[in-house]
Design a protein around this motif. Structure first.
Motif, PDB file in Angstrom:
ATOM      1  N   UNK A 101       0.949  -1.177  -0.040  1.00  0.00           N
ATOM      2  CA  UNK A 101       0.061  -0.025  -0.079  1.00  0.00           C
ATOM      3  C   UNK A 101       0.776   1.380  -0.017  1.00  0.00           C
ATOM      4  N   UNK A 102       1.841   1.105   0.742  1.00  0.00           N
ATOM      5  CA  UNK A 102       2.782   2.375   0.922  1.00  0.00           C
ATOM      6  C   UNK A 102       3.608   2.684  -0.463  1.00  0.00           C
ATOM      7  N   UNK A 103       3.764   1.611  -1.077  1.00  0.00           N
ATOM      8  CA  UNK A 103       4.745   1.961  -2.514  1.00  0.00           C
ATOM      9  C   UNK A 103       3.935   1.740  -3.645  1.00  0.00           C
ATOM     10  N   UNK A 104       2.629   1.749  -3.440  1.00  0.00           N
ATOM     11  CA  UNK A 104       1.677   1.849  -4.470  1.00  0.00           C
ATOM     12  C   UNK A 104       1.809   3.196  -5.463  1.00  0.00           C
ATOM     13  N   UNK A 105       1.494   3.068  -6.543  1.00  0.00           N
ATOM     14  CA  UNK A 105       1.330   4.417  -7.390  1.00  0.00           C
ATOM     15  C   UNK A 105       0.105   4.980  -7.180  1.00  0.00           C
ATOM     16  N   UNK A 106      -1.093   4.211  -6.744  1.00  0.00           N
ATOM     17  CA  UNK A 106      -2.343   4.715  -6.657  1.00  0.00           C
ATOM     18  C   UNK A 106      -3.111   3.566  -5.843  1.00  0.00           C
ATOM     19  N   UNK A 107      -3.789   4.209  -5.001  1.00  0.00           N
ATOM     20  CA  UNK A 107      -4.664   3.596  -3.995  1.00  0.00           C
ATOM     21  C   UNK A 107      -6.108   3.748  -4.476  1.00  0.00           C
ATOM     22  N   UNK A 108      -6.818   2.411  -4.372  1.00  0.00           N
ATOM     23  CA  UNK A 108      -8.413   2.397  -4.516  1.00  0.00           C
ATOM     24  C   UNK A 108      -8.720   1.876  -3.013  1.00  0.00           C
ATOM     25  N   UNK A 109      -9.345   2.702  -2.480  1.00  0.00           N
ATOM     26  CA  UNK A 109     -10.012   2.108  -1.194  1.00  0.00           C
ATOM     27  C   UNK A 109     -11.494   2.063  -0.928  1.00  0.00           C
ATOM     28  N   UNK A 110     -11.934   1.438  -0.406  1.00  0.00           N
ATOM     29  CA  UNK A 110     -13.421   1.214  -0.229  1.00  0.00           C
ATOM     30  C   UNK A 110     -13.724   0.311   1.028  1.00  0.00           C
ATOM     31  N   UNK A 111     -15.134   0.862   1.594  1.00  0.00           N
ATOM     32  CA  UNK A 111     -15.290   0.217   2.793  1.00  0.00           C
ATOM     33  C   UNK A 111     -17.011   0.355   2.726  1.00  0.00           C
ATOM     34  N   UNK A 112     -17.696  -1.096   3.217  1.00  0.00           N
ATOM     35  CA  UNK A 112     -18.877  -0.839   3.389  1.00  0.00           C
ATOM     36  C   UNK A 112     -19.304   0.201   4.505  1.00  0.00           C
ATOM     37  N   UNK A 113     -20.478   0.764   4.575  1.00  0.00           N
ATOM     38  CA  UNK A 113     -20.697   1.701   5.522  1.00  0.00           C
ATOM     39  C   UNK A 113     -21.540   1.054   6.619  1.00  0.00           C
ATOM     40  N   UNK A 114     -21.124   1.299   7.884  1.00  0.00           N
ATOM     41  CA  UNK A 114     -22.023   0.752   9.053  1.00  0.00           C
ATOM     42  C   UNK A 114     -22.081   1.992   9.886  1.00  0.00           C
ATOM     43  N   UNK A 115     -23.348   2.511  10.065  1.00  0.00           N
ATOM     44  CA  UNK A 115     -23.875   3.369  11.089  1.00  0.00           C
ATOM     45  C   UNK A 115     -22.751   4.838  10.621  1.00  0.00           C
ATOM     46  N   UNK A 116     -23.151   5.140   9.348  1.00  0.00           N
ATOM     47  CA  UNK A 116     -22.640   6.352   8.715  1.00  0.00           C
ATOM     48  C   UNK A 116     -20.925   6.446   8.659  1.00  0.00           C
ATOM     49  N   UNK A 117     -20.101   5.174   9.006  1.00  0.00           N
ATOM     50  CA  UNK A 117     -18.948   5.307   8.491  1.00  0.00           C
ATOM     51  C   UNK A 117     -18.334   4.057   8.366  1.00  0.00           C
ATOM     52  N   UNK A 118     -16.899   4.254   7.875  1.00  0.00           N
ATOM     53  CA  UNK A 118     -16.279   3.167   7.501  1.00  0.00           C
ATOM     54  C   UNK A 118     -15.946   1.972   8.776  1.00  0.00           C
ATOM     55  N   UNK A 119     -15.745   0.745   8.504  1.00  0.00           N
ATOM     56  CA  UNK A 119     -15.594  -0.338   9.321  1.00  0.00           C
ATOM     57  C   UNK A 119     -14.392   0.095  10.258  1.00  0.00           C
ATOM     58  N   UNK A 120     -14.567  -0.358  11.784  1.00  0.00           N
ATOM     59  CA  UNK A 120     -13.613   0.047  12.686  1.00  0.00           C
ATOM     60  C   UNK A 120     -12.245  -0.429  12.140  1.00  0.00           C
ATOM     61  N   UNK A 121     -12.161  -1.742  11.595  1.00  0.00           N
ATOM     62  CA  UNK A 121     -10.860  -2.567  11.361  1.00  0.00           C
ATOM     63  C   UNK A 121     -10.295  -1.954  10.130  1.00  0.00           C
ATOM     64  N   UNK A 122     -10.872  -1.231   9.188  1.00  0.00           N
ATOM     65  CA  UNK A 122     -10.399  -0.545   8.194  1.00  0.00           C
ATOM     66  C   UNK A 122      -9.600   0.635   8.834  1.00  0.00           C
ATOM     67  N   UNK A 123     -10.383   1.344   9.570  1.00  0.00           N
ATOM     68  CA  UNK A 123      -9.492   2.562  10.441  1.00  0.00           C
ATOM     69  C   UNK A 123      -8.215   2.085  11.228  1.00  0.00           C
ATOM     70  N   UNK A 124      -8.513   0.819  11.817  1.00  0.00           N
ATOM     71  CA  UNK A 124      -7.275   0.215  12.789  1.00  0.00           C
ATOM     72  C   UNK A 124      -6.408  -0.133  11.752  1.00  0.00           C
ATOM     73  N   UNK A 125      -6.722  -0.350  10.555  1.00  0.00           N
ATOM     74  CA  UNK A 125      -5.524  -0.838   9.465  1.00  0.00           C
ATOM     75  C   UNK A 125      -4.599   0.385   9.232  1.00  0.00           C
TER      76      UNK A 125
END
Length: 186
Positions: free
Chosen positions: A70-94
């Motif tokens: 992820x750090x060395x990528x030229x481009x990131x595409x990120x996505x998360x399902x929505x839980x109660x108006x936000x991204x998942x907790x483990x996504x944030x933890x990552x």
């Protein structure tokens, strides 16, 4: 003509998932337009050390490799399902395990999925500020898709696909040589 590497990260443990399908669609559009090689991961790919890690050094070697990609990528595409108006907790933890300067200047396409239109602002109110903290370049167009936009875990909505194409077109500012070659080929 390959210009580098795209890494997609999905903040989800479910397989199959609509969030993964959306990131996969966007990554495919980037590959087709700019020649970047996509590598996609969801939270399951990060492995068992991830949930208990308090810092990067607590991750096992396979999880560290995903972080490094992820750090060395030229481009990131990120996505998360929505839980109660936000991204998942483990996504944030990552992302809590990544150095705050590691993504500086990196172009990021934001995507999210949810049950309906009520969750569409996740990209503006949750994801964009997260990557702003990292000083990454989030592209102006983000892609949100609701459950109704999928069929059998595939993006089925033409308006959402056009939105994804718009976000991918905005990468042209980061890859002008690829844009020049794409125009010359037409």
């Amino acid at each position: 003509m390959s210009h580098g590497k795209l890494v997609g990260l999905v903040g989800n443990f479910s397989r199959p998932s609509k969030s993964y399908a959306l990131v996969e669609t966007v990554a495919g559009l980037v590959r087709d337009r700019y020649g970047l090689r996509p590598e996609l991961y969801d939270l399951t790919d990060i492995g068992p050390s991830f949930g208990n890690a308090r810092r990067h050094d607590d991750l096992d070697i396979s999880a560290r490799q995903v972080v490094q990609k992820i750090i060395s990528a030229d481009v990131l595409v990120v996505g998360s399902p929505t839980y109660k108006g936000s991204y998942t907790g483990l996504f944030k933890h990552f992302f809590d395990l990544i150095d705050p300067l590691a993504l500086q200047g990196k172009p990021v396409i934001l995507t999210a999925t949810g049950g309906g239109d009520r969750h569409a602002l996740i990209v503006e109110h949750q994801l964009r500020p997260l990557f702003g903290f990292f000083m990454a370049h989030t592209l102006p167009s983000a892609v949100y898709a609701a459950d109704r936009d999928f069929s059998d875990y595939r993006l089925a909505s033409e308006p959402i696909r056009r939105r994804a194409e718009q976000a991918v077109a905005e990468l042209g500012a980061f890859f002008p040589q690829a844009l020049h070659h794409a125009v010359a080929a037409e």
